[in-house]
Write a protein that holds these residues in place. Structure first.
Motif, PDB file in Angstrom:
ATOM      1  N   GLU A 264     -26.295  -3.721  -4.824  1.00 31.90           N
ATOM      2  CA  GLU A 264     -24.880  -3.557  -4.505  1.00 31.90           C
ATOM      3  C   GLU A 264     -24.051  -3.440  -5.786  1.00 31.90           C
ATOM      4  O   GLU A 264     -24.176  -4.257  -6.695  1.00 31.90           O
ATOM      5  N   PHE A 265     -23.226  -2.401  -5.840  1.00 32.40           N
ATOM      6  CA  PHE A 265     -22.419  -2.092  -7.015  1.00 32.40           C
ATOM      7  C   PHE A 265     -20.943  -2.257  -6.665  1.00 32.40           C
ATOM      8  O   PHE A 265     -20.480  -1.722  -5.654  1.00 32.40           O
ATOM      9  N   LEU A 266     -20.191  -2.955  -7.505  1.00 27.33           N
ATOM     10  CA  LEU A 266     -18.760  -3.146  -7.278  1.00 27.33           C
ATOM     11  C   LEU A 266     -18.014  -1.874  -7.684  1.00 27.33           C
ATOM     12  O   LEU A 266     -17.952  -1.517  -8.872  1.00 27.33           O
ATOM     13  N   LEU A 267     -17.429  -1.191  -6.691  1.00 23.97           N
ATOM     14  CA  LEU A 267     -16.735   0.070  -6.934  1.00 23.97           C
ATOM     15  C   LEU A 267     -15.256  -0.107  -7.266  1.00 23.97           C
ATOM     16  O   LEU A 267     -14.647   0.779  -7.883  1.00 23.97           O
ATOM     17  N   SER A 268     -14.655  -1.203  -6.846  1.00 19.39           N
ATOM     18  CA  SER A 268     -13.197  -1.376  -6.879  1.00 19.39           C
ATOM     19  C   SER A 268     -12.534  -0.983  -8.206  1.00 19.39           C
ATOM     20  O   SER A 268     -11.516  -0.284  -8.209  1.00 19.39           O
ATOM     21  N   PRO A 269     -13.055  -1.412  -9.369  1.00 14.88           N
ATOM     22  CA  PRO A 269     -12.362  -1.065 -10.628  1.00 14.88           C
ATOM     23  C   PRO A 269     -12.349   0.425 -10.948  1.00 14.88           C
ATOM     24  O   PRO A 269     -11.587   0.867 -11.815  1.00 14.88           O
ATOM     25  N   PHE A 270     -13.162   1.220 -10.251  1.00 14.34           N
ATOM     26  CA  PHE A 270     -13.308   2.633 -10.586  1.00 14.34           C
ATOM     27  C   PHE A 270     -12.637   3.563  -9.572  1.00 14.34           C
ATOM     28  O   PHE A 270     -12.538   4.768  -9.808  1.00 14.34           O
ATOM     29  N   LEU A 271     -12.185   3.014  -8.450  1.00 20.35           N
ATOM     30  CA  LEU A 271     -11.664   3.853  -7.362  1.00 20.35           C
ATOM     31  C   LEU A 271     -10.229   4.299  -7.612  1.00 20.35           C
ATOM     32  O   LEU A 271      -9.407   3.548  -8.154  1.00 20.35           O
TER      33      LEU A 271
ATOM     34  N   ASP B 243     -13.695   9.561   0.808  1.00 11.75           N
ATOM     35  CA  ASP B 243     -12.277   9.442   1.143  1.00 11.75           C
ATOM     36  C   ASP B 243     -11.868   7.977   1.028  1.00 11.75           C
ATOM     37  O   ASP B 243     -12.233   7.147   1.870  1.00 11.75           O
ATOM     38  N   VAL B 244     -11.102   7.657  -0.002  1.00 11.34           N
ATOM     39  CA  VAL B 244     -10.731   6.267  -0.289  1.00 11.34           C
ATOM     40  C   VAL B 244      -9.316   6.008   0.221  1.00 11.34           C
ATOM     41  O   VAL B 244      -8.336   6.557  -0.309  1.00 11.34           O
ATOM     42  N   GLU B 245      -9.208   5.193   1.272  1.00 10.75           N
ATOM     43  CA  GLU B 245      -7.899   4.873   1.847  1.00 10.75           C
ATOM     44  C   GLU B 245      -7.145   3.895   0.943  1.00 10.75           C
ATOM     45  O   GLU B 245      -7.749   3.112   0.207  1.00 10.75           O
ATOM     46  N   ARG B 246      -5.807   3.904   1.047  1.00 13.74           N
ATOM     47  CA  ARG B 246      -5.003   2.963   0.259  1.00 13.74           C
ATOM     48  C   ARG B 246      -5.259   1.511   0.681  1.00 13.74           C
ATOM     49  O   ARG B 246      -5.131   0.582  -0.112  1.00 13.74           O
ATOM     50  N   THR B 247      -5.651   1.342   1.956  1.00 13.03           N
ATOM     51  CA  THR B 247      -5.918  -0.020   2.454  1.00 13.03           C
ATOM     52  C   THR B 247      -7.139  -0.651   1.782  1.00 13.03           C
ATOM     53  O   THR B 247      -7.314  -1.861   1.858  1.00 13.03           O
ATOM     54  N   TRP B 248      -7.978   0.175   1.123  1.00 10.93           N
ATOM     55  CA  TRP B 248      -9.147  -0.380   0.427  1.00 10.93           C
ATOM     56  C   TRP B 248      -8.735  -1.307  -0.719  1.00 10.93           C
ATOM     57  O   TRP B 248      -9.530  -2.096  -1.210  1.00 10.93           O
ATOM     58  N   LYS B 249      -7.480  -1.194  -1.167  1.00 17.07           N
ATOM     59  CA  LYS B 249      -6.991  -2.060  -2.244  1.00 17.07           C
ATOM     60  C   LYS B 249      -7.044  -3.536  -1.862  1.00 17.07           C
ATOM     61  O   LYS B 249      -7.064  -4.415  -2.720  1.00 17.07           O
ATOM     62  N   ASP B 250      -7.033  -3.794  -0.551  1.00 15.83           N
ATOM     63  CA  ASP B 250      -7.000  -5.187  -0.084  1.00 15.83           C
ATOM     64  C   ASP B 250      -8.361  -5.866  -0.160  1.00 15.83           C
ATOM     65  O   ASP B 250      -8.478  -7.047   0.166  1.00 15.83           O
ATOM     66  N   TYR B 251      -9.381  -5.133  -0.561  1.00 12.85           N
ATOM     67  CA  TYR B 251     -10.746  -5.669  -0.532  1.00 12.85           C
ATOM     68  C   TYR B 251     -11.461  -5.442  -1.862  1.00 12.85           C
ATOM     69  O   TYR B 251     -11.051  -4.612  -2.678  1.00 12.85           O
ATOM     70  N   ARG B 252     -12.563  -6.164  -2.029  1.00  8.28           N
ATOM     71  CA  ARG B 252     -13.536  -5.839  -3.067  1.00  8.28           C
ATOM     72  C   ARG B 252     -14.561  -4.924  -2.408  1.00  8.28           C
ATOM     73  O   ARG B 252     -15.190  -5.292  -1.420  1.00  8.28           O
ATOM     74  N   VAL B 253     -14.708  -3.738  -2.939  1.00  6.88           N
ATOM     75  CA  VAL B 253     -15.515  -2.695  -2.296  1.00  6.88           C
ATOM     76  C   VAL B 253     -16.853  -2.564  -3.030  1.00  6.88           C
ATOM     77  O   VAL B 253     -16.888  -2.319  -4.241  1.00  6.88           O
ATOM     78  N   PHE B 254     -17.939  -2.723  -2.279  1.00  6.42           N
ATOM     79  CA  PHE B 254     -19.287  -2.635  -2.844  1.00  6.42           C
ATOM     80  C   PHE B 254     -20.034  -1.462  -2.210  1.00  6.42           C
ATOM     81  O   PHE B 254     -19.935  -1.218  -1.008  1.00  6.42           O
ATOM     82  N   LEU B 255     -20.820  -0.770  -3.030  1.00  7.24           N
ATOM     83  CA  LEU B 255     -21.732   0.254  -2.555  1.00  7.24           C
ATOM     84  C   LEU B 255     -23.146  -0.309  -2.540  1.00  7.24           C
ATOM     85  O   LEU B 255     -23.604  -0.869  -3.537  1.00  7.24           O
ATOM     86  N   GLY B 256     -23.849  -0.169  -1.408  1.00  6.68           N
ATOM     87  CA  GLY B 256     -25.235  -0.605  -1.300  1.00  6.68           C
ATOM     88  C   GLY B 256     -26.172   0.590  -1.369  1.00  6.68           C
ATOM     89  O   GLY B 256     -26.022   1.552  -0.606  1.00  6.68           O
ATOM     90  N   VAL B 257     -27.136   0.544  -2.303  1.00  8.76           N
ATOM     91  CA  VAL B 257     -28.058   1.661  -2.507  1.00  8.76           C
ATOM     92  C   VAL B 257     -29.466   1.118  -2.724  1.00  8.76           C
ATOM     93  O   VAL B 257     -29.657   0.121  -3.423  1.00  8.76           O
TER      94      VAL B 257
END
Length: 370
Positions: free
Chosen positions: A67-74, A27-41
């Motif tokens: 850590e993978f940068l998710l922001s461009p794909f969300l 669930d990706v909130e609109r407020t996530w736009k304010d950040y660079r979002v990374f997934l840690g695996v």
């Protein structure tokens, strides 16, 4: 910032001949736009990450939190399908213990970073035993996608009792480049050195401020003033020869993922029995928290890279030149993740059975970093 969120709950799983595929609705909130979002695996032996079927990235070190940068794909304000494909037979598996289980190794997480943000923090804290002085060099790397603006990097240093030792800072100007860095160094007399016998831990706090001096981000790290050298065939810490009374430590039955409570109980038992040194081996490097405990309780650590190449028939992986980047990447991961821990006094190229040009290249790369 940074903000941390665990991705708990149930993942759907599907097995194929070559992989185990994990899927989850995010669930990706609109407020996530304010950040660079990374997934840690972290996964054995390698993993590939997808958002909505599009490839985000690939990593092949089963002991590293990648850590993978998710922001461009969300797609913001919507549900996004997050997929982690863990591979059974990647090339990187030739460098690792063959018994490592395929699949997720630990709970994935998401980190939200501001933009601009601190992208890396490197501390070098040397101790002069003759003068009783400590010199701290703080190297701060910054990222700013807009490539413009003026920001103040403020560094606060706290002593082992939490009292302010010093405060310093420097302006950084972004002009066309997204990455900038600044280095600040200072020496103080009468500091308490770090050793296994007296593990004096100081703290660095780094605040990134905008032109109005408003705080954008706060990051930090513990550190200790200590110098390690070999002199006249003796290993010296802070100018004094040390005796290592050590053990090899590997949490094999849980593939190196012991709970924090279990690790702490084990280290306290070691301390009570006069052990002052640890070599991590198999399923190494250990969890980052393990090294923090060694900093706090006082252990000299020999930290192994995730390198365990083994011959297979006529193939000796460590002698193959095209494998050099894989070996170099493993020692880069080791150093990059654990470089600020005073307890680590020796880097190890791993629990290896084979030698060759790849191990030589890994040694040179690690030596160039530290």
């Amino acid at each position: 910032s940074p903000y941390f969120m665990e991705l708990g709950g149930t993942w759907r799983q599907k097995q194929t001949d070559s992989s185990i595929v994990y899927t989850k609705q995010l669930d990706v909130e609109r407020t996530w736009k304010d950040y660079r979002v990374f997934l840690g695996v972290r996964a054995g032996h390698a993993c590939r990450v997808y958002i909505g079927g599009k490839v985000v990235g690939y990593a092949d070190d089963s002991r590293q939190w990648n850590e993978f940068l998710l922001s461009p794909f969300l797609k913001y304000g919507k549900q996004n399908t997050l997929t982690v494909e863990t591979l059974k037979h990647p090339v990187g598996a030739l460098l690792e213990d063959s018994s490592i289980a395929v699949g997720l190794n630990g709970e994935p997480y998401i980190i939200f970073k501001t933009d601009p943000c601190v992208s890396d923090l490197t501390l070098a804290a040397d101790y002069d035993a003759t003068l009783g002085a400590g010199t701290l060099t703080v190297d701060v790397s910054l990222f700013n996608s807009s490539r413009k603006g003026k920001y103040y990097v403020e560094i606060e240093v706290l002593d082992p009792k939490g009292r302010q030792l010093d405060r310093m800072g420097r302006w950084v100007i972004f002009d066309k480049k997204a990455d900038e860095s600044t280095e600040i160094s200072r020496t103080w007399p009468g500091v308490s050195p770090w050793s296994a016998e007296q593990p004096a831990l100081y703290t660095v706090l780094v605040r990134l401020r905008n032109e109005k001096m408003e705080e954008e981000e706060l990051v930090g790290s513990n550190f200790g003033f200590r110098t390690v050298e070999i002199k006249d065939k003796l290993m010296l810490v802070n100018g004094k020869p040390i005796t290592l009374r050590g053990v090899t430590y590997g949490v094999e039955h849980t593939e190196g993922t012991a709970s924090r409570q279990q690790m702490e109980r084990t280290l306290l038992a070691m301390k009570q029995n006069g052990i002052n040194a640890i070599r991590t081996s198999r399923y190494s490097p250990m969890e980052p928290y393990f090294y923090s405990l060694c900093d706090r309780y006082g252990f000299y650590v020999v930290a192994d890279a995730n390198l365990m190449p083994a011959s297979s028939g006529k193939r000796v992986v460590a002698t193959e030149k095209d494998m050099i980047p894989f070996f170099e990447r493993r020692v880069e991961n080791l150093y990059g993740s654990h470089k600020n821990h005073p307890s680590i006094i020796v880097w190890s190229l791993g629990n290896t059975r084979d030698n060759g040009v790849c191990m030589t290249a890994a040694y040179k790369r690690l030596s160039s970093l530290d």
